[in-house]
Design a protein around this motif. Structure first.
Motif, PDB file in Angstrom:
ATOM      1  N   ALA A 156      15.773   2.830  -1.487  1.00 31.70           N
ATOM      2  CA  ALA A 156      14.311   2.926  -1.607  1.00 31.70           C
ATOM      3  C   ALA A 156      13.650   2.908  -0.236  1.00 31.70           C
ATOM      4  O   ALA A 156      12.703   3.666   0.022  1.00 31.70           O
ATOM      5  CB  ALA A 156      13.786   1.784  -2.473  1.00 31.70           C
ATOM      6  N   LEU A 157      14.132   2.047   0.674  1.00 37.83           N
ATOM      7  CA  LEU A 157      13.582   1.996   2.029  1.00 37.83           C
ATOM      8  C   LEU A 157      13.764   3.338   2.735  1.00 37.83           C
ATOM      9  O   LEU A 157      12.846   3.830   3.406  1.00 37.83           O
ATOM     10  CB  LEU A 157      14.255   0.887   2.836  1.00 37.83           C
ATOM     11  N   ALA A 158      14.951   3.928   2.596  1.00 40.49           N
ATOM     12  CA  ALA A 158      15.208   5.215   3.254  1.00 40.49           C
ATOM     13  C   ALA A 158      14.246   6.283   2.748  1.00 40.49           C
ATOM     14  O   ALA A 158      13.740   7.103   3.530  1.00 40.49           O
ATOM     15  CB  ALA A 158      16.658   5.636   3.010  1.00 40.49           C
ATOM     16  N   LEU A 159      13.974   6.300   1.452  1.00 39.48           N
ATOM     17  CA  LEU A 159      13.058   7.289   0.888  1.00 39.48           C
ATOM     18  C   LEU A 159      11.606   7.008   1.275  1.00 39.48           C
ATOM     19  O   LEU A 159      10.838   7.934   1.554  1.00 39.48           O
ATOM     20  CB  LEU A 159      13.201   7.310  -0.633  1.00 39.48           C
ATOM     21  N   LEU A 160      11.226   5.723   1.307  1.00 46.74           N
ATOM     22  CA  LEU A 160       9.855   5.373   1.678  1.00 46.74           C
ATOM     23  C   LEU A 160       9.574   5.679   3.149  1.00 46.74           C
ATOM     24  O   LEU A 160       8.444   6.039   3.505  1.00 46.74           O
ATOM     25  CB  LEU A 160       9.599   3.884   1.410  1.00 46.74           C
ATOM     26  N   LEU A 164       0.813  -1.214   0.000  1.00 41.47           N
ATOM     27  CA  LEU A 164       0.000   0.000   0.000  1.00 41.47           C
ATOM     28  C   LEU A 164       0.851   1.271   0.000  1.00 41.47           C
ATOM     29  O   LEU A 164       0.570   2.221  -0.739  1.00 41.47           O
ATOM     30  CB  LEU A 164      -0.935  -0.023   1.214  1.00 41.47           C
ATOM     31  N   ALA A 165       1.913   1.298   0.808  1.00 47.57           N
ATOM     32  CA  ALA A 165       2.767   2.488   0.851  1.00 47.57           C
ATOM     33  C   ALA A 165       3.430   2.735  -0.505  1.00 47.57           C
ATOM     34  O   ALA A 165       3.574   3.885  -0.939  1.00 47.57           O
ATOM     35  CB  ALA A 165       3.830   2.337   1.936  1.00 47.57           C
ATOM     36  N   VAL A 166       3.839   1.657  -1.178  1.00 49.48           N
ATOM     37  CA  VAL A 166       4.471   1.789  -2.491  1.00 49.48           C
ATOM     38  C   VAL A 166       3.452   2.260  -3.532  1.00 49.48           C
ATOM     39  O   VAL A 166       3.756   3.102  -4.385  1.00 49.48           O
ATOM     40  CB  VAL A 166       5.123   0.458  -2.909  1.00 49.48           C
ATOM     41  N   ILE A 167       2.239   1.721  -3.467  1.00 49.38           N
ATOM     42  CA  ILE A 167       1.183   2.168  -4.390  1.00 49.38           C
ATOM     43  C   ILE A 167       0.944   3.662  -4.230  1.00 49.38           C
ATOM     44  O   ILE A 167       0.828   4.408  -5.215  1.00 49.38           O
ATOM     45  CB  ILE A 167      -0.120   1.376  -4.144  1.00 49.38           C
ATOM     46  N   ARG A 168       0.880   4.126  -2.980  1.00 49.67           N
ATOM     47  CA  ARG A 168       0.663   5.557  -2.733  1.00 49.67           C
ATOM     48  C   ARG A 168       1.857   6.378  -3.218  1.00 49.67           C
ATOM     49  O   ARG A 168       1.691   7.475  -3.771  1.00 49.67           O
ATOM     50  CB  ARG A 168       0.418   5.801  -1.245  1.00 49.67           C
ATOM     51  N   ALA A 169       3.066   5.872  -3.012  1.00 51.27           N
ATOM     52  CA  ALA A 169       4.255   6.594  -3.463  1.00 51.27           C
ATOM     53  C   ALA A 169       4.308   6.662  -4.989  1.00 51.27           C
ATOM     54  O   ALA A 169       4.660   7.698  -5.566  1.00 51.27           O
ATOM     55  CB  ALA A 169       5.510   5.913  -2.924  1.00 51.27           C
ATOM     56  N   ARG A 170       3.942   5.578  -5.650  1.00 49.23           N
ATOM     57  CA  ARG A 170       3.930   5.557  -7.121  1.00 49.23           C
ATOM     58  C   ARG A 170       2.934   6.584  -7.673  1.00 49.23           C
ATOM     59  O   ARG A 170       3.148   7.146  -8.748  1.00 49.23           O
ATOM     60  CB  ARG A 170       3.547   4.169  -7.618  1.00 49.23           C
ATOM     61  N   ALA A 171       1.839   6.791  -6.959  1.00 47.34           N
ATOM     62  CA  ALA A 171       0.793   7.709  -7.434  1.00 47.34           C
ATOM     63  C   ALA A 171       1.169   9.177  -7.248  1.00 47.34           C
ATOM     64  O   ALA A 171       0.503  10.060  -7.795  1.00 47.34           O
ATOM     65  CB  ALA A 171      -0.521   7.420  -6.713  1.00 47.34           C
TER      66      ALA A 171
END
Length: 336
Positions: A284-288, A250-257
């Motif tokens: 990527a983890l640090a940015l997320l 979910l966090a990646v989906i939101r970041a992609r959007a």
């Protein structure tokens, strides 16, 4: 095999001492039953079969079965067997998950595929699925049908989890439906069995099925957040596993959007194959971890937990209801 179980009962706010004692006794009976079932005449098979059970774990699914039983006639031998069957199904799925994830660590110990090899992990996982089915078969035809349909949903969810969201489909809706199958289905069965084998009404059985599915989705969403937010070793799992597998949580989906130009580097990393790129995963983890998408995913996880709580509103007040209403929030606030 000697099990070393994390005491999940103590983590439920509002559980009375009397309820806690009954649940602890019930979990001890479940663990003793599991210890007998995973044993084998062949020492190697016995060691491999008991590897993850001996490592402990939350025993969340059998705990839910026992709590659901407390809403009706209480914990009995059939409830204990059903709880053991659900937990063994879960353990078997972990053997396969670790092969697919190429994981090195599970529950703070070497994963089965790392401790032995992939073939052993797959075959022992199959063996444990068979033993779980044997346990459930003793509980009657309806229980067998529920187990079979649950297993179908588990596999369906895992297959869909390994595929990209189909074009034209909302990625959040798709992902939540995957979690309902992959994680929610078995936890729904855990709650359903508890009510069913303690003599609960059809309405209560259905409530616990729906509650279990919701709390299962919240459980997996919390795991997804942990996979991003935890530092190595904190949760007993390797952070960034989902990124390495190319799974859009979910966090990646939101970041992609996001259309923020500042997210260009994150988008670049998320578009890569990170399966063998440790440096890319760490970046990527640090940015997320500082991205608004992670906080939004946390908020959405809490929202699902609150939906689970509301399903219990019609259930008569009792100590088990109080504990079950506290459980969803406890699930999303855990560290591992």
């Amino acid at each position: 095999m000697t099990t070393q179980v994390t005491p999940p009962v103590l983590a439920i706010p509002g559980a009375t001492p009397e309820l806690t004692a009954r649940l602890e006794d019930g979990l001890a009976r479940v663990d003793a039953f599991l210890e007998r079932v995973v044993d084998h005449d062949d020492p190697f098979i016995a060691q491999a079969s008991g590897h993850l059970a001996a490592a402990g774990g939350k025993r969340f699914r059998p705990l839910l079965t026992l709590l659901a039983a407390e809403l009706a006639g209480g914990i009995n031998d059939e409830v204990v067997q059903a709880a053991a069957g659900v937990e063994l199904t879960h353990l078997a799925s972990l053997y396969h998950d670790d092969v697919m994830d190429q994981a090195d660590v599970r529950r703070g110990v070497a994963s089965v595929n790392a401790a032995f090899d992939n073939s052993t992990a797959i075959l022992v996982g199959d063996l444990l699925f068979g033993k779980a089915s044997e346990i459930i078969a003793r509980l009657g035809a309806e229980a067998v049908l529920i187990q079979a349909r649950t297993f179908i949903r588990l596999c369906t969810g895992q297959i869909r989890d390994d595929r990209a969201c189909p074009p034209g489909t909302d990625p959040v809706d798709y992902y939540l439906s995957v979690l309902a199958d992959k994680t929610g289905a078995l936890i729904a069965t855990a709650g359903r069995y508890g009510a069913m084998f303690s003599g609960g009404s059809p309405a209560l059985i259905e409530t616990m099925r729906r509650y279990g599915e919701k709390i299962g989705i919240a459980f997996q969403l919390a795991d997804d957040v942990i996979d991003i937010a935890s530092e190595s070793g904190e949760s007993g799992k390797t952070p960034g596993t989902d990124l390495r597998e190319g799974v859009d949580t979910l966090a990646v989906i939101r970041a992609r959007a996001s259309r923020d130009p500042a997210d260009a580097r994150l988008h670049e990393l998320l578009a890569r194959d990170l399966s063998h790129d440790d440096a890319g995963v760490e970046e990527a983890l640090a940015l997320l971890r500082v991205h608004p998408g992670l906080e939004r995913a946390r908020e959405e996880t809490y929202a699902v937990a609150r939906e689970a709580q509301r399903l219990l509103d019609p259930v008569p007040d009792c100590a088990a209801k109080v504990a079950l209403q506290a459980l969803p929030i406890g699930v999303v606030e855990r560290l591992g």
